[in-house]
Write a protein that holds these residues in place. Structure first.
Motif, mmCIF file in Angstrom:
data_model
loop_
_atom_site.group_PDB
_atom_site.id
_atom_site.type_symbol
_atom_site.label_atom_id
_atom_site.label_comp_id
_atom_site.label_asym_id
_atom_site.label_seq_id
_atom_site.Cartn_x
_atom_site.Cartn_y
_atom_site.Cartn_z
ATOM 1 N N ARG A 251 0.824 -1.218 0.000
ATOM 2 C CA ARG A 251 0.000 0.000 0.000
ATOM 3 C C ARG A 251 0.855 1.264 0.000
ATOM 4 N NH1 ARG A 251 -3.364 -3.286 3.578
ATOM 5 N NH2 ARG A 251 -5.280 -3.812 2.445
ATOM 6 N N ALA A 252 2.110 1.144 0.422
ATOM 7 C CA ALA A 252 3.013 2.302 0.439
ATOM 8 C C ALA A 252 3.809 2.426 -0.858
ATOM 9 C CB ALA A 252 3.975 2.185 1.623
ATOM 10 N N GLY A 253 3.521 1.576 -1.852
ATOM 11 C CA GLY A 253 4.149 1.752 -3.152
ATOM 12 C C GLY A 253 5.203 0.743 -3.513
ATOM 13 N N VAL A 254 5.301 -0.356 -2.773
ATOM 14 C CA VAL A 254 6.267 -1.411 -3.069
ATOM 15 C C VAL A 254 5.578 -2.506 -3.876
ATOM 16 C CG1 VAL A 254 7.786 -3.172 -2.080
ATOM 17 C CG2 VAL A 254 7.603 -0.925 -0.999
ATOM 18 N N THR A 255 6.229 -2.967 -4.943
ATOM 19 C CA THR A 255 5.698 -4.082 -5.717
ATOM 20 C C THR A 255 6.283 -5.385 -5.188
ATOM 21 O OG1 THR A 255 5.411 -2.765 -7.722
ATOM 22 C CG2 THR A 255 5.563 -5.155 -7.990
ATOM 23 N N THR A 262 7.352 -14.525 -0.229
ATOM 24 C CA THR A 262 8.232 -13.441 0.211
ATOM 25 C C THR A 262 8.195 -13.331 1.726
ATOM 26 O OG1 THR A 262 7.867 -12.214 -1.835
ATOM 27 C CG2 THR A 262 8.684 -10.958 0.039
ATOM 28 N N VAL A 263 9.367 -13.108 2.331
ATOM 29 C CA VAL A 263 9.482 -12.936 3.776
ATOM 30 C C VAL A 263 10.081 -11.554 4.040
ATOM 31 C CG1 VAL A 263 10.584 -13.752 5.893
ATOM 32 C CG2 VAL A 263 9.756 -15.397 4.194
ATOM 33 N N ILE A 264 9.402 -10.751 4.844
ATOM 34 C CA ILE A 264 9.883 -9.410 5.196
ATOM 35 C C ILE A 264 9.708 -9.220 6.694
ATOM 36 C CG2 ILE A 264 9.651 -6.933 4.813
ATOM 37 C CD1 ILE A 264 8.471 -7.510 2.092
ATOM 38 N N ASP A 265 10.795 -8.922 7.383
ATOM 39 C CA ASP A 265 10.727 -8.725 8.831
ATOM 40 C C ASP A 265 10.072 -7.393 9.181
ATOM 41 O OD1 ASP A 265 11.805 -11.138 9.430
ATOM 42 O OD2 ASP A 265 13.761 -10.393 10.079
ATOM 43 N N ALA A 266 9.683 -7.284 10.442
ATOM 44 C CA ALA A 266 8.907 -6.135 10.904
ATOM 45 C C ALA A 266 9.661 -4.820 10.779
ATOM 46 C CB ALA A 266 8.493 -6.350 12.358
ATOM 47 N N ASP A 267 10.989 -4.829 10.967
ATOM 48 C CA ASP A 267 11.750 -3.589 10.997
ATOM 49 C C ASP A 267 12.434 -3.263 9.677
ATOM 50 O OD1 ASP A 267 11.094 -3.078 13.691
ATOM 51 O OD2 ASP A 267 12.647 -4.461 14.368
ATOM 52 N N VAL A 268 12.132 -4.004 8.620
ATOM 53 C CA VAL A 268 12.671 -3.694 7.288
ATOM 54 C C VAL A 268 11.993 -2.440 6.756
ATOM 55 C CG1 VAL A 268 12.737 -4.498 4.891
ATOM 56 C CG2 VAL A 268 13.305 -6.054 6.758
ATOM 57 N N ARG A 269 12.787 -1.583 6.105
ATOM 58 C CA ARG A 269 12.239 -0.343 5.521
ATOM 59 C C ARG A 269 12.432 -0.369 4.011
ATOM 60 N NH1 ARG A 269 15.124 4.442 8.172
ATOM 61 N NH2 ARG A 269 16.853 2.970 8.228
ATOM 62 N N LEU A 270 11.334 -0.145 3.290
ATOM 63 C CA LEU A 270 11.348 -0.177 1.829
ATOM 64 C C LEU A 270 10.797 1.124 1.278
ATOM 65 C CD1 LEU A 270 9.852 -3.766 1.319
ATOM 66 C CD2 LEU A 270 12.258 -3.123 1.479
ATOM 67 N N ALA A 271 11.521 1.720 0.316
ATOM 68 C CA ALA A 271 11.073 2.960 -0.310
ATOM 69 C C ALA A 271 10.059 2.660 -1.407
ATOM 70 C CB ALA A 271 12.274 3.706 -0.885
ATOM 71 N N VAL A 288 15.951 -0.629 1.846
ATOM 72 C CA VAL A 288 16.080 -0.692 0.392
ATOM 73 C C VAL A 288 15.568 0.612 -0.192
ATOM 74 C CG1 VAL A 288 15.498 -1.965 -1.707
ATOM 75 C CG2 VAL A 288 15.757 -3.191 0.459
ATOM 76 N N GLY A 289 16.388 1.228 -1.050
ATOM 77 C CA GLY A 289 16.056 2.526 -1.617
ATOM 78 C C GLY A 289 15.165 2.443 -2.837
ATOM 79 N N GLU A 290 14.681 3.605 -3.251
ATOM 80 C CA GLU A 290 13.696 3.727 -4.317
ATOM 81 C C GLU A 290 14.182 3.097 -5.619
ATOM 82 O OE1 GLU A 290 11.120 7.282 -6.525
ATOM 83 O OE2 GLU A 290 12.385 7.694 -4.782
ATOM 84 N N GLY A 291 13.321 2.298 -6.228
ATOM 85 C CA GLY A 291 13.605 1.722 -7.525
ATOM 86 C C GLY A 291 14.546 0.535 -7.514
ATOM 87 N N ALA A 292 14.993 0.103 -6.356
ATOM 88 C CA ALA A 292 15.873 -1.056 -6.300
ATOM 89 C C ALA A 292 15.079 -2.325 -6.585
ATOM 90 C CB ALA A 292 16.562 -1.152 -4.945
ATOM 91 N N VAL A 293 15.782 -3.349 -7.073
ATOM 92 C CA VAL A 293 15.169 -4.631 -7.381
ATOM 93 C C VAL A 293 15.855 -5.700 -6.532
ATOM 94 C CG1 VAL A 293 14.691 -6.355 -9.153
ATOM 95 C CG2 VAL A 293 14.646 -3.915 -9.730
#
Length: 477
Positions: A251-255, A262-271, A288-293
């Motif tokens: 919902r914040a713009g991550v595909t 997929t596994v993502i921990d609670a404190d991971v930050r994604l642009a 992970v910064g904007e536009g990274a794959v």
């Protein structure tokens, strides 16, 4: 409203986990259960946080300096736990009590309960939920005025009447109290039950008998107060928490191409505009910064990836990856690795405790350990920094615009100055000056007519031919 003191009851034994690890130190999506409770309490606006721990204080190492820890000396129930915390409440006006083993409880719910309690002027506010299958839960009995009259336990047969067992509204174990009324009520708790323990569920009746009002605070989502008592419930809570985390990022713009893999921990930050390919796992404090794959099939732990970079089929731990960096496939980046903007760590490359300068490339089949590499350097395939002499680690320094030939071994400590070259197959043991070409290998010698000589020899056993590397085609079938 004054900021509430939030008390986290965390002294339970957790025997059903069947683990040497205390129950609240088991993790859900990279965060301990006590960590989930602390995060929710902070986000809910707690003025102070008090954690009730068991003797031996197994949780202390997980608590920040702003958290006050008290010990419940005996396992004498939830009432005994809050009694142990009474001396730490100070001059609080509102006390909110939550359990440490309900990791799905949201900060918004805690904050809403505290606000509803403060507005009502009640002595206690009890979070309740209506369940289709309320077996095992304490039932909430309402009075004629609509307030909570008492809570009926259902632990053992005979605790509740058939009419009370028909009640579907249950106590969730989340409370808001007026501190002024709480102290005297705690003193009136009794242990007159089969377990010989003090229960907070006695407080509504005690407060009502003293002329106070007790209100209910219905929860819209009963799943928030899901208790974790064993490994099955731990897995169930993890699945819910993981789904929430992934949906929040999307919902914040991550595909996220394949949420189910997929596994993502609670404190991971994604642009925004990050792309997570299937089979990837992001753990710890990864950013992970904007536009990274990321991915497919990459694992990142406690690392940072800047904008525009790609990490493909790789395992990355404690590394710093700059902008527009290419990693993989099948790279292994270990702690202390720093890849500056535009750098590359290619296929089957391992890098440890090393810095790779801007636009420098370690394309494939190389090990770089304890090294510093300048800008715009290219290391040929199978370049190795031999950093360990059997006793100590040593550092390799490689300047800018250096070119190493394939299969070069750099025996540390050694320095390759700017614009240096090495010949293919060299073992470099001495420093290479700027702009120089270093060649360190046995001079080639060609033996004329060798094939004819081999052909004149009498037939030998296969193992002999294997040692010379010249087994005949007839031997291969």
């Amino acid at each position: 409203m004054n900021e509430p003191v939030i008390v986290i009851l965390a002294a339970g034994q957790g025997t059903r986990m069947r683990s040497r690890t205390p129950k609240l130190l088991h993790t859900i999506c990279g965060r301990t259960m006590i960590g989930w409770a602390l995060a929710a309490a902070r986000a809910a606006g707690a003025g102070r946080i008090v954690v009730v721990d068991a003797p031996g204080e197994p949780l202390r190492a997980q608590l920040d300096a702003d958290v006050e820890l008290v010990v419940q000396p005996l396992p004498d129930g939830t009432g005994g736990a809050l009694r142990a915390a009474a001396g730490a409440l100070g001059d609080a006006e509102t006390v909110v009590v939550i359990n440490g083993d309900v990791p799905l409880l949201g900060a918004d719910t805690i904050e809403a309960l505290a606000q509803a309690h403060a507005r009502s002027g009640a002595a206690a506010t009890i979070a309740t939920s209506v369940l289709d299958e309320p077996a095992g839960w304490g039932r909430v009995v309402r009075g004629a005025d609509g307030g909570v009259e008492r809570i009926v336990e259902t632990r053992t047969p005979g605790d509740a009447s058939s009419d009370e067992l028909g009640i579907r509204e249950v106590n969730t174990g989340i409370y808001g109290f007026s501190a002024e009324a709480l102290g005297p009520a705690l003193a009136l708790l009794t242990s007159d039950n089969a377990q010989g323990e003090y229960y907070l569920t006695q407080l509504p009746a005690i407060l009502r008998a003293a002329g106070h009002r007790v209100q209910a605070f219905p929860l819209s989502d009963a799943g928030e107060v899901f208790n974790v008592n064993d490994r099955v419930q731990l897995a169930q809570a993890t699945a819910v928490a993981q789904r929430r985390i992934i949906e929040r990022h999307m919902r914040a713009g991550v595909t996220i191409v394949s949420p189910e893999t997929t596994v993502i921990d609670a404190d991971v930050r994604l642009a925004p505009d990050v792309l997570i390919q299937p089979g990837s796992a992001l753990h710890g404090a990864t950013t992970v910064g904007e536009g990274a794959v990321i991915g497919p099939h990459s694992t990142l732990l406690d690392c940072s990836v800047d904008a525009g970079s790609q990490v493909l089929h790789s395992y990355v731990v404690g590394a710093v990856i700059g902008e527009r960096v290419s990693v993989g496939p099948f790279a292994y980046l270990r702690p202390g690795t720093v890849l500056h903007a535009g750098a590359k760590a290619g296929s089957f490359v391992e890098i440890k405790n090393s810095e790779v300068g801007e636009r420098s490339k370690v394309p494939h089949l190389s090990y770089i350990g304890d090294a510093t590499i300048g800008a715009e350097t290219n290391l040929g395939a199978s370049t190795i920094t031999a950093n360990y002499d059997g006793i100590a680690k040593h550092r390799t320094v490689i300047g800018s615009r250096v070119r190493t030939g394939v299969d070069t071994t750099l025996v540390a400590p050694v320095v390759l100055a700017d614009d240096a070259y090495t010949g293919a197959g060299s073992v470099i043991t001495r420093d290479v000056p700027a702009g120089a070409l270093a060649i360190a290998r046995e001079r080639q010698r060609n033996i004329e007519n060798y094939a004819e000589r081999v052909g004149e020899q009498p037939a030998r056993h296969d193992s002999t031919q294997a040692r010379t590397g010249h087994g005949g085609s007839s031997q291969r079938g």
